[in-house]
Design an enzyme around this catalytic site. Structure first.
Site, short mmCIF file in Angstrom:
data_model
loop_
_atom_site.label_atom_id
_atom_site.label_comp_id
_atom_site.label_asym_id
_atom_site.label_seq_id
_atom_site.Cartn_x
_atom_site.Cartn_y
_atom_site.Cartn_z
N ASN A 77 1.15 -3.51 0.06
CA ASN A 77 2.53 -4.00 -0.07
C ASN A 77 2.98 -4.46 1.31
OD1 ASN A 77 5.21 -4.46 -0.53
ND2 ASN A 77 5.79 -2.31 -0.68
N TRP A 78 3.01 -5.78 1.47
CA TRP A 78 3.36 -6.32 2.79
C TRP A 78 4.86 -6.26 3.06
CZ3 TRP A 78 0.24 -11.29 4.44
CH2 TRP A 78 -1.11 -10.94 4.58
N LYS A 79 5.64 -6.01 2.04
CA LYS A 79 7.11 -6.07 2.17
C LYS A 79 7.49 -7.43 2.79
CE LYS A 79 6.98 -1.15 2.92
NZ LYS A 79 7.76 0.03 3.14
N GLY B 199 1.75 0.38 2.71
CA GLY B 199 2.63 -0.54 3.42
C GLY B 199 2.07 -0.87 4.79
N GLY B 200 2.57 -0.19 5.81
CA GLY B 200 2.24 -0.50 7.21
C GLY B 200 0.75 -0.63 7.49
N GLU C 172 12.90 0.62 -1.89
CA GLU C 172 13.74 -0.26 -1.06
C GLU C 172 14.58 -1.18 -1.93
OE1 GLU C 172 10.49 -1.62 1.35
OE2 GLU C 172 10.37 0.37 2.26
N GLY D 57 6.98 4.74 5.35
CA GLY D 57 7.21 4.15 6.68
C GLY D 57 7.60 5.15 7.75
N HIS E 234 10.42 -0.62 -6.43
CA HIS E 234 10.18 0.01 -5.12
C HIS E 234 11.49 0.63 -4.63
CE1 HIS E 234 9.25 0.52 -0.89
NE2 HIS E 234 7.98 0.39 -1.21
N GLU F 46 5.86 7.45 -4.86
CA GLU F 46 6.16 7.21 -3.45
C GLU F 46 7.37 8.05 -3.04
OE1 GLU F 46 4.52 3.26 -1.99
OE2 GLU F 46 6.47 2.82 -2.85
N SER G 225 3.12 6.35 3.89
CA SER G 225 2.37 6.61 5.14
C SER G 225 0.89 6.94 4.89
CB SER G 225 3.05 7.72 5.95
OG SER G 225 4.36 7.32 6.32
C1 PEP Z 1 5.46 1.27 0.65
O1 PEP Z 1 6.43 0.72 1.11
O2 PEP Z 1 5.14 1.09 -0.53
C2 PEP Z 1 4.68 2.15 1.52
C3 PEP Z 1 3.91 3.02 0.97
O3 PEP Z 1 4.86 1.99 2.87
P1 PEP Z 1 4.10 2.80 4.05
O4 PEP Z 1 2.64 2.88 3.66
O5 PEP Z 1 4.32 1.99 5.27
O6 PEP Z 1 4.72 4.14 4.10
#
Ligand code: PEP
Length: 248
Positions: free
Chosen positions: A9-11, A224-225, A95, A171, A93, A165, A203
């Protein structure tokens, strides 16, 4: 059989350059046991299709409209995503729940649109830090899951992917304890199907992915990251490939 799935997930991150780098890194090897999907911002989806269309890498969007078509400025419909041959769409999600006011009802409608258009929804659920402290994780997660699952047919439910999640883990670098996450996944499984793929997100990285995937109810990860760095994402895929598909 639940094939392990890793979803990037690049956001609102990345660029066409990063997409090319990811393409180069991912296509340098072949994949057998693990499904991989990239979800870049909408604007990069046509180029994602060009790059990955004949590959083993799936791709998808990070959101979809709950409407079919019409006067909904700025929105993208499920049918439009399927024209770009998207496989997946991330829905609900945290966010989007937080910043765009998405309710369980809207999220259920989005899942329905996605399924109608032949896309696989990746439904995100999870509790925030306060809810966790108050011991509400189970109730929150189950009500988020049920608000979608209860309106689906068994055939539709067979396609759904769910991502647990915990919001406090997204994040922050503070991933959940894999054993605790597995317990929540087990609850989600009871509310869905034995065959439902349930991903962990929050994370996840190359250091902790193995421990998550070793849990019996964790079938992959929404990342994500760490998925913005091609070499780290590939490392995570390699680690996952070394563990086996779970067969039930
Ligand atoms: C996400 O936003 O779906 C996510 C899991 O981000 P991160 O891996 O950066 O925590």
């Amino acid at each position: 059989m639940r094939k392990t799935l890793l979803v990037a997930n690049w956001k609102m991150n990345g660029s066409l350059d990063l997409l090319s780098q990811m393409h180069e890194a991912l296509l340098a090897k072949s994949y057998s046991g693990v499904g991989i999907a990239i979800c870049p911002p909408f604007i990069f989806l046509p180029q994602t299709q060009n790059l990955f269309k004949d590959s083993q890498i799936a791709y998808g969007a990070q959101d979809v409209s709950d409407q079919d078509n019409g006067a909904y400025t700025g929105q993208i419909s499920a049918k439009m995503l399927s024209q770009l041959a998207c496989d997946y769409v991330i829905i609900g999600h945290s966010e989007r729940r937080q910043y765009c006011g998405e309710t369980d009802k809207i999220i259920a409608a989005k899942c329905q649109r996605a399924l109608d258009a032949g896309l696989v929804p990746i439904l995100c659920v999870g509790e925030n830090a306060t809810q966790k402290q108050n011991g509400e994780t189970e109730a929150i997660v189950l009500s988020q899951v049920r608000s979608v699952v209860d309106s689906l047919t068994t055939e539709q439910l067979e396609k759904l992917v769910i991502a647990y999640e915990p919001i406090w883990a997204i994040g922050t670098g503070l991933a959940a304890n894999p054993l605790d996450a597995n317990k929540v996944h087990e609850l989600i499984r009871k509310a869905s199907l034995q065959t439902t793929r349930i991903l962990y997100g929050g994370s996840a990285n190359a250091e902790n992915i193995r421990e998550f995937l070793m849990q019996p109810n964790i079938d992959g990860a929404l990342i994500g990251g760490a998925a913005l760095k091609p070499e780290v994402f590939v490392q995570m895929i390699n680690i996952s490939e070394a563990l086996c598909t779970k067969v039930y």
